[in-house]
Write a protein that holds these residues in place. Structure first.
Motif, PDB file in Angstrom:
ATOM      1  N   PRO A  24       0.796  -1.230   0.000  1.00  0.00           N
ATOM      2  CA  PRO A  24       0.000   0.000   0.000  1.00  0.00           C
ATOM      3  C   PRO A  24       0.833   1.288   0.000  1.00  0.00           C
ATOM      4  CG  PRO A  24      -0.215  -1.169   2.104  1.00  0.00           C
ATOM      5  CD  PRO A  24       0.557  -2.053   1.177  1.00  0.00           C
ATOM      6  N   ALA A  25       2.059   1.218   0.483  1.00  0.00           N
ATOM      7  CA  ALA A  25       2.922   2.403   0.484  1.00  0.00           C
ATOM      8  C   ALA A  25       3.644   2.580  -0.853  1.00  0.00           C
ATOM      9  CB  ALA A  25       3.942   2.313   1.613  1.00  0.00           C
ATOM     10  N   GLY A  26       3.525   1.609  -1.733  1.00  0.00           N
ATOM     11  CA  GLY A  26       4.169   1.696  -3.048  1.00  0.00           C
ATOM     12  C   GLY A  26       4.822   0.379  -3.433  1.00  0.00           C
ATOM     13  N   ILE A  27       4.604  -0.033  -4.654  1.00  0.00           N
ATOM     14  CA  ILE A  27       5.155  -1.287  -5.160  1.00  0.00           C
ATOM     15  C   ILE A  27       6.665  -1.141  -5.314  1.00  0.00           C
ATOM     16  CG2 ILE A  27       5.115  -2.893  -7.111  1.00  0.00           C
ATOM     17  CD1 ILE A  27       2.164  -1.892  -7.565  1.00  0.00           C
ATOM     18  N   PRO A  28       7.434  -2.118  -4.800  1.00  0.00           N
ATOM     19  CA  PRO A  28       8.896  -2.031  -4.882  1.00  0.00           C
ATOM     20  C   PRO A  28       9.393  -1.978  -6.333  1.00  0.00           C
ATOM     21  CG  PRO A  28       8.237  -3.872  -3.469  1.00  0.00           C
ATOM     22  CD  PRO A  28       7.002  -3.336  -4.118  1.00  0.00           C
ATOM     23  N   ALA A  29      10.509  -1.317  -6.529  1.00  0.00           N
ATOM     24  CA  ALA A  29      11.066  -1.126  -7.865  1.00  0.00           C
ATOM     25  C   ALA A  29      11.263  -2.439  -8.610  1.00  0.00           C
ATOM     26  CB  ALA A  29      12.392  -0.371  -7.780  1.00  0.00           C
ATOM     27  N   GLU A  30      11.709  -3.496  -7.936  1.00  0.00           N
ATOM     28  CA  GLU A  30      11.973  -4.758  -8.631  1.00  0.00           C
ATOM     29  C   GLU A  30      10.698  -5.342  -9.241  1.00  0.00           C
ATOM     30  OE1 GLU A  30      12.484  -8.410  -5.895  1.00  0.00           O
ATOM     31  OE2 GLU A  30      12.990  -6.709  -4.618  1.00  0.00           O
ATOM     32  N   VAL A  31       9.559  -5.113  -8.628  1.00  0.00           N
ATOM     33  CA  VAL A  31       8.278  -5.574  -9.169  1.00  0.00           C
ATOM     34  C   VAL A  31       7.770  -4.554 -10.188  1.00  0.00           C
ATOM     35  CG1 VAL A  31       5.887  -6.184  -8.598  1.00  0.00           C
ATOM     36  CG2 VAL A  31       7.747  -6.819  -7.045  1.00  0.00           C
ATOM     37  N   ARG A  32       7.791  -3.286  -9.817  1.00  0.00           N
ATOM     38  CA  ARG A  32       7.343  -2.201 -10.693  1.00  0.00           C
ATOM     39  C   ARG A  32       8.075  -2.200 -12.021  1.00  0.00           C
ATOM     40  NH1 ARG A  32       8.490   1.768  -7.063  1.00  0.00           N
ATOM     41  NH2 ARG A  32      10.255   2.358  -8.319  1.00  0.00           N
ATOM     42  N   ASP A  33       9.381  -2.532 -11.983  1.00  0.00           N
ATOM     43  CA  ASP A  33      10.199  -2.511 -13.201  1.00  0.00           C
ATOM     44  C   ASP A  33      10.144  -3.822 -13.980  1.00  0.00           C
ATOM     45  OD1 ASP A  33      10.890   0.042 -12.432  1.00  0.00           O
ATOM     46  OD2 ASP A  33      12.860  -0.530 -11.642  1.00  0.00           O
ATOM     47  N   GLY A  34       9.353  -4.793 -13.495  1.00  0.00           N
ATOM     48  CA  GLY A  34       9.192  -6.052 -14.204  1.00  0.00           C
ATOM     49  C   GLY A  34      10.321  -7.042 -14.011  1.00  0.00           C
ATOM     50  N   ASP A  37       8.367 -11.006 -10.896  1.00  0.00           N
ATOM     51  CA  ASP A  37       6.943 -11.131 -11.227  1.00  0.00           C
ATOM     52  C   ASP A  37       6.052 -11.301  -9.998  1.00  0.00           C
ATOM     53  OD1 ASP A  37       7.271 -13.785 -10.435  1.00  0.00           O
ATOM     54  OD2 ASP A  37       6.923 -14.612 -12.434  1.00  0.00           O
ATOM     55  N   HIS A  38       6.624 -11.288  -8.830  1.00  0.00           N
ATOM     56  CA  HIS A  38       5.931 -11.386  -7.545  1.00  0.00           C
ATOM     57  C   HIS A  38       5.017 -12.604  -7.471  1.00  0.00           C
ATOM     58  CE1 HIS A  38       3.502  -9.458  -4.062  1.00  0.00           C
ATOM     59  NE2 HIS A  38       4.563 -10.114  -3.612  1.00  0.00           N
ATOM     60  N   SER A  39       5.460 -13.695  -8.058  1.00  0.00           N
ATOM     61  CA  SER A  39       4.717 -14.951  -7.958  1.00  0.00           C
ATOM     62  C   SER A  39       5.090 -15.704  -6.680  1.00  0.00           C
ATOM     63  CB  SER A  39       4.976 -15.829  -9.178  1.00  0.00           C
ATOM     64  OG  SER A  39       6.355 -16.134  -9.279  1.00  0.00           O
ATOM     65  N   GLU A  40       6.164 -15.279  -6.042  1.00  0.00           N
ATOM     66  CA  GLU A  40       6.625 -15.842  -4.769  1.00  0.00           C
ATOM     67  C   GLU A  40       6.645 -14.712  -3.738  1.00  0.00           C
ATOM     68  OE1 GLU A  40       7.397 -19.079  -4.251  1.00  0.00           O
ATOM     69  OE2 GLU A  40       6.877 -19.509  -6.340  1.00  0.00           O
ATOM     70  N   PRO A  41       6.547 -15.048  -2.451  1.00  0.00           N
ATOM     71  CA  PRO A  41       6.566 -13.999  -1.424  1.00  0.00           C
ATOM     72  C   PRO A  41       7.819 -13.120  -1.479  1.00  0.00           C
ATOM     73  CG  PRO A  41       5.911 -16.094  -0.467  1.00  0.00           C
ATOM     74  CD  PRO A  41       6.381 -16.381  -1.874  1.00  0.00           C
ATOM     75  N   ILE A  42       7.606 -11.854  -1.190  1.00  0.00           N
ATOM     76  CA  ILE A  42       8.674 -10.862  -1.097  1.00  0.00           C
ATOM     77  C   ILE A  42       8.517 -10.205   0.268  1.00  0.00           C
ATOM     78  CG2 ILE A  42       9.547  -8.662  -1.984  1.00  0.00           C
ATOM     79  CD1 ILE A  42       8.356  -9.392  -4.684  1.00  0.00           C
ATOM     80  N   GLN A  43       9.616  -9.899   0.895  1.00  0.00           N
ATOM     81  CA  GLN A  43       9.556  -9.242   2.198  1.00  0.00           C
ATOM     82  C   GLN A  43       8.663  -8.004   2.116  1.00  0.00           C
ATOM     83  OE1 GLN A  43      13.335  -8.194   3.864  1.00  0.00           O
ATOM     84  NE2 GLN A  43      12.434  -7.291   5.674  1.00  0.00           N
ATOM     85  N   GLY A  44       7.721  -7.917   3.046  1.00  0.00           N
ATOM     86  CA  GLY A  44       6.861  -6.746   3.127  1.00  0.00           C
ATOM     87  C   GLY A  44       5.602  -6.813   2.273  1.00  0.00           C
ATOM     88  N   ASP A  45       5.305  -7.974   1.654  1.00  0.00           N
ATOM     89  CA  ASP A  45       4.144  -8.032   0.754  1.00  0.00           C
ATOM     90  C   ASP A  45       2.828  -8.375   1.468  1.00  0.00           C
ATOM     91  OD1 ASP A  45       4.128 -10.822   1.104  1.00  0.00           O
ATOM     92  OD2 ASP A  45       4.809 -11.247  -0.931  1.00  0.00           O
ATOM     93  N   ASN A  46       2.835  -8.347   2.796  1.00  0.00           N
ATOM     94  CA  ASN A  46       1.624  -8.578   3.587  1.00  0.00           C
ATOM     95  C   ASN A  46       0.959  -9.922   3.280  1.00  0.00           C
ATOM     96  OD1 ASN A  46       1.500  -6.063   5.135  1.00  0.00           O
ATOM     97  ND2 ASN A  46       1.204  -5.106   3.144  1.00  0.00           N
ATOM     98  N   GLY A  47       1.743 -10.893   2.831  1.00  0.00           N
ATOM     99  CA  GLY A  47       1.218 -12.223   2.548  1.00  0.00           C
ATOM    100  C   GLY A  47       0.460 -12.349   1.237  1.00  0.00           C
ATOM    101  N   LEU A  48       0.524 -11.320   0.415  1.00  0.00           N
ATOM    102  CA  LEU A  48      -0.180 -11.335  -0.871  1.00  0.00           C
ATOM    103  C   LEU A  48       0.824 -11.397  -2.013  1.00  0.00           C
ATOM    104  CD1 LEU A  48      -2.722  -8.480  -0.117  1.00  0.00           C
ATOM    105  CD2 LEU A  48      -3.175 -10.932  -0.110  1.00  0.00           C
ATOM    106  N   GLN A  49       0.550 -12.229  -3.004  1.00  0.00           N
ATOM    107  CA  GLN A  49       1.363 -12.290  -4.203  1.00  0.00           C
ATOM    108  C   GLN A  49       0.455 -12.063  -5.410  1.00  0.00           C
ATOM    109  OE1 GLN A  49       1.861 -15.201  -1.886  1.00  0.00           O
ATOM    110  NE2 GLN A  49       3.142 -13.670  -0.924  1.00  0.00           N
TER     111      GLN A  49
END
Length: 64
Positions: A24-34, A37-49
């Protein structure tokens, strides 16, 4: 140079670019920049992929 669109535009968790329920505070650059693909958990993703949504990128563009 290849430009990769992030999966965010077709994810059901997207709120308003570049914010989503996972980041909610902003999508991290690694996901935003493609890069991630955020198909696996990333630190801080609140349990959502990434989960496909029924809307299109055009729907998201109209909400900006």
């Amino acid at each position: 140079m290849t430009i990769t669109e992030p999966p965010c535009f077709s994810c059901k968790h997207l709120l308003s670019w570049p914010h989503c329920q996972a980041f909610p505070a902003g999508i991290p650059a690694e996901v935003r920049d493609g890069v991630n693909d955020h198909s696996e958990p990333i630190q801080g993703d609140n349990g959502l992929q990434f989960e496909p949504a029924s809307r299109t990128r055009e729907d998201v563009d109209r909400r900006r």
